[in-house]
Structures are given as structure tokens and as C-alpha cells.
Design a protein around this motif. Structure first.
Motif: not given
Length: 88
Positions: A14-16, A18, A30-34, A69
Motif C-alpha cells: 500500500f501507499t500512505f 497524509t 489520510i490517503q491509502i492506495q492499494t 513498512t
């Protein structure tokens, strides 16, 4: 929500990202991308102005602790990259 849960269970990358609130300098988003091997990918936005704290995520075990991570702060390199990219 179940579709999102099923999707996220199948990925371990994932990418995180903020973002902070400019006026208060508090964490605001908070943005989370698979990162799947095949599309589709999901982007999950958590707007913290409407989430008083992250504690419910712990209670409902949305995250496993400790999260393995590696941290890369791309914002420090973005200005140089952008200058390079715009010139090409």
C-alpha cells in the motif's frame, strides 16, 4: 464496505499519504492506495475532521500492529523532480 474489506485483504502493499490542516497544523487527511498486480486499485480517503480519533480502527482491528513498512518521504524530492520533468 464489504467489497473494500475483501479487496484490501488480498494485498500486502500500500501507499500512505497524509495531509495537514494549514491553519491548525493538525493531521487532516489520510490517503491509502492499494498496489495490486492487476487493476483495479482502490484509493481510500479518511478525512479526520469527521473522525475524532483513530481508536475505533484499533477496536475493530482494521490494522494489524505492527505494520511492516518502509518510509519514503517523496515530498522532499518532488520539487527537483518536477523541475526536471517540466523541462522535458
Amino acid at each position: 464496505m464489504q467489497k473494500l474489506i475483501n479487496h484490501v485483504r488480498n494485498y500486502n502493499e500500500f501507499t500512505f499519504d497524509t495531509e495537514g490542516e494549514k491553519s491548525t497544523k493538525q493531521l487532516a487527511l489520510i490517503q491509502i492506495q492499494t498496489i495490486p498486480q492487476q487493476l483495479p486499485f482502490f484509493v481510500i480517503l479518511v478525512e479526520l475532521a469527521h473522525l475524532p480519533e483513530i481508536y475505533p480502527a484499533i477496536v475493530y482491528q482494521w490494522f494489524e500492529w505492527l505494520i511492516k513498512t518502509s518510509m519514503v518521504n517523496l515530498q522532499l524530492k518532488f520539487a527537483d523532480w518536477y523541475s526536471w520533468a517540466i523541462s522535458h
